[in-house]
Structure formats: C-alpha cells, structure tokens
Design an enzyme around this catalytic site. Structure first.
Site, PDB file in Angstrom:
ATOM      1  N   TYR A 257     -21.624  -4.270   8.662  1.00  0.00           N
ATOM      2  CA  TYR A 257     -20.454  -3.835   7.897  1.00  0.00           C
ATOM      3  C   TYR A 257     -20.832  -2.595   7.105  1.00  0.00           C
ATOM      4  O   TYR A 257     -21.607  -2.667   6.150  1.00  0.00           O
ATOM      5  CB  TYR A 257     -19.994  -4.971   6.979  1.00  0.00           C
ATOM      6  CG  TYR A 257     -18.813  -4.663   6.086  1.00  0.00           C
ATOM      7  CD1 TYR A 257     -17.930  -3.618   6.349  1.00  0.00           C
ATOM      8  CD2 TYR A 257     -18.553  -5.451   4.973  1.00  0.00           C
ATOM      9  CE1 TYR A 257     -16.849  -3.349   5.528  1.00  0.00           C
ATOM     10  CE2 TYR A 257     -17.476  -5.205   4.141  1.00  0.00           C
ATOM     11  CZ  TYR A 257     -16.622  -4.158   4.433  1.00  0.00           C
ATOM     12  OH  TYR A 257     -15.551  -3.908   3.612  1.00  0.00           O
TER      13      TYR A 257
ATOM     14  N   LYS B  60     -18.378  -3.470  11.796  1.00  0.00           N
ATOM     15  CA  LYS B  60     -17.118  -3.193  11.116  1.00  0.00           C
ATOM     16  C   LYS B  60     -17.296  -1.819  10.486  1.00  0.00           C
ATOM     17  O   LYS B  60     -18.052  -1.648   9.521  1.00  0.00           O
ATOM     18  CB  LYS B  60     -16.825  -4.255  10.052  1.00  0.00           C
ATOM     19  CG  LYS B  60     -15.556  -3.984   9.254  1.00  0.00           C
ATOM     20  CD  LYS B  60     -15.365  -4.998   8.135  1.00  0.00           C
ATOM     21  CE  LYS B  60     -14.134  -4.643   7.307  1.00  0.00           C
ATOM     22  NZ  LYS B  60     -13.958  -5.567   6.149  1.00  0.00           N
TER      23      LYS B  60
END
EC number: 4.3.3.7
Length: 294
Positions: A136, A164
């Site tokens: 992320y 992400k």
C-alpha cells in the site's frame, strides 16, 4: 495466489455512541457490501481508522467480518505498521484466523529509504509465506514514496501479489506496470483513478465509494474488460462527482456521513478526526440526491 477480484472495499469501522467499536453493525455492513459489488473487504485500513484502533479491536474486527462474509467475499487484514516487528506480529496473528490476505502500508513518519522499505516488506513476507500480501503506497499520508523499481523487486517475492497504488500518478502506475509481471496486480487506491489505471493494466480498485456504489463500480470494470469503453466511461463520469465529494475533507469523514444519511448507524469518527462540517455535509447530500443514493 491472492486473486481478490475487481472491487475491494476499504471498509469503515462503525462506532457506538460511547466510542467503542460496534461489531454488530460492522458485520451487518460487511454482509451488505458483499451482496452489493464487493469482492474483497479491506478491514482496518486508513478508511477503517486504523491509527485509532487497538490491536485487540482490529483482531476482533477480523474475526467478526470473516464470519459475516464467509463464502461471499474475501477479507484482507490491514496489519501494517511503521515498526517491522509489530507488522510481523499482527500479520502472523491475523493469518492464523484465516484471513485471505494482508494490506501492508509503507511505514509512516520514520521515512525509511528504499532499502529499508524493501527489507521491511521482505521480512513480513518471509514471516508469513502462505499469506498473500498487498503493498500500500500512499505517500500523502506516509511521507515516503515506494518507488517503482522497489516495487518491481518486491514483486519477485511469491506472496507479494500486488499493490494499492495511491500516488495519483499515471506515470508511477505505468512504470510499475512496465516493470512487473502481469500476474502482479495493480489496484487503484483512488476511485477517480480507477478507469485511467485500467487503461494501463490495473486490475481494479480499493474503493471508498463502493460503500455506496459497489455494483456500479463492478459494472464499470467489467464493461472495460469486455471492450465496452464508452459504457465504462459513462459510469465513471456519472460517479465522478461522488468520487470527489467523498474526499472533500479527510477520509473517512465524508463516507461515514454518507452512510448515516442512508440510515446506517455507523457512529462518528474517533478523535482527532471530527464530524463533517455544514458545508461538506450539504455538498455531499446534494451529490447523493443527484445519484438517487438517498
């Protein structure tokens, strides 16, 4: 390993009036999302107010939501930390209860160099080799950008299955796609960037808007995949005002307000976050009415 579908919902954490976690509403909302376009729930990420949750609260949320959506959706546990030791401990504990993957945020505040970031994620992956990990990257919150070259090296680790990507940069996402195998999944971390990133090979989105329009996001991604670009574009443009309205102030303040306008008893945010002010509330309500969401 680690196919999480197209629409991953970065799920909010409901709170009771006294500020405690409302596990019953969390389970109910999770089941609702699983029935309305969500393939995978990302629990205890930024949208879930992880900075103000205790490890015990997070663990209990994993347990409750796993039970609530069993057989309907997958669950990714937010286990990231700016301490490698803490991230490993949290990930190992979550892995033992059967979560389907773990979201690992770039360590925040201490701003490690790229070598430190690579070592951090490598250590977590090695500690839990059977659990798929999703990186992320959100430099606006962490203060450090995970560079595409570092992502490419981490993509060689068997259980680091995707990222992400929340830089808002087509350049960065394109470079990641260029440097990584197609099996490495790129997910937009911003709803408004989903359609543009699909064009350069992203798989889907880790979404906030899917609390409200999960089915429409699924339709958009599936239309794009089927070559129906005009249909996908129409859905994107229709939902674009909502994508922007949900970030009129710090996430998850607007999405919690939107859910309350729909009748969900999700409570307030925990301090230092606060309630949406009148201007944000009015703008958000207008967008929701325009889209017939309230």
């Amino acid at each position: 390993m680690g196919d999480f579908g197209n629409v991953l919902t970065a799920m909010i954490t409901p709170f009771k009036a006294d500020g405690s976690v409302d596990y019953d509403v969390a389970a109910e909302l999770a089941a609702h999302l699983a029935n309305n376009g969500t393939d995978t729930l990302v629990v205890c990420g930024t949208t879930g107010e992880s900075p103000t949750l205790s490890w015990d609260e997070e663990y209990q949320l994993f347990v409750e939501i796993l039970h609530s959506v069993a057989g309907k959706a997958k669950v990714i546990a937010g286990c990231g930390s700016n301490s490698t030791k803490e991230a490993i401990a949290a990930t190992e504990k979550a892995s033992k209860i059967g979560v389907h993957g773990s979201l690992q945020v770039v360590p925040y505040y201490n701003k490690p160099p790229q070598a430190g970031l690579e070592a951090h994620f490598q250590a977590i992956a090695q500690a839990c080799p059977d659990l798929p990990l999703l990186l992320y990257n959100v430099p606006g919150r962490t203060g450090q950008n995970l560079q595409p070259e570092t992502v490419a090296r981490l993509a060689e680790v068997s259980n680091i299955v995707g990222i992400k990507e929340s830089t808002g940069s087509i350049d960065q996402a394109s470079e990641i796609r260029r440097l990584t195998p197609k099996e490495f999944h790129i997910y937009s971390g911003d709803d408004y960037m989903t359609l543009p990133l699909l064009a350069i090979g992203a798989k889907g989105v880790v979404s906030v808007a899917s609390h409200l329009v999960g089915n429409q996001l699924q339709q958009m991604i599936q239309a794009f995949s089927a070559g129906q670009i005009e249909v996908a574009s129409e859905i994107h443009l229709q939902l674009f005002p909502l994508f922007k309205a949900l970030f009129l102030t710090s996430n998850p303040i607007p999405v919690k307000k939107a859910l309350k306008l729909q009748g969900w008893e999700v409570g307030s945010t925990r301090p230092p976050l606060c309630e949406a002010d009148l201007e944000v509330s009015q703008k958000l309500e207008a967008v929701l009415k325009e889209l017939s969401l309230i």
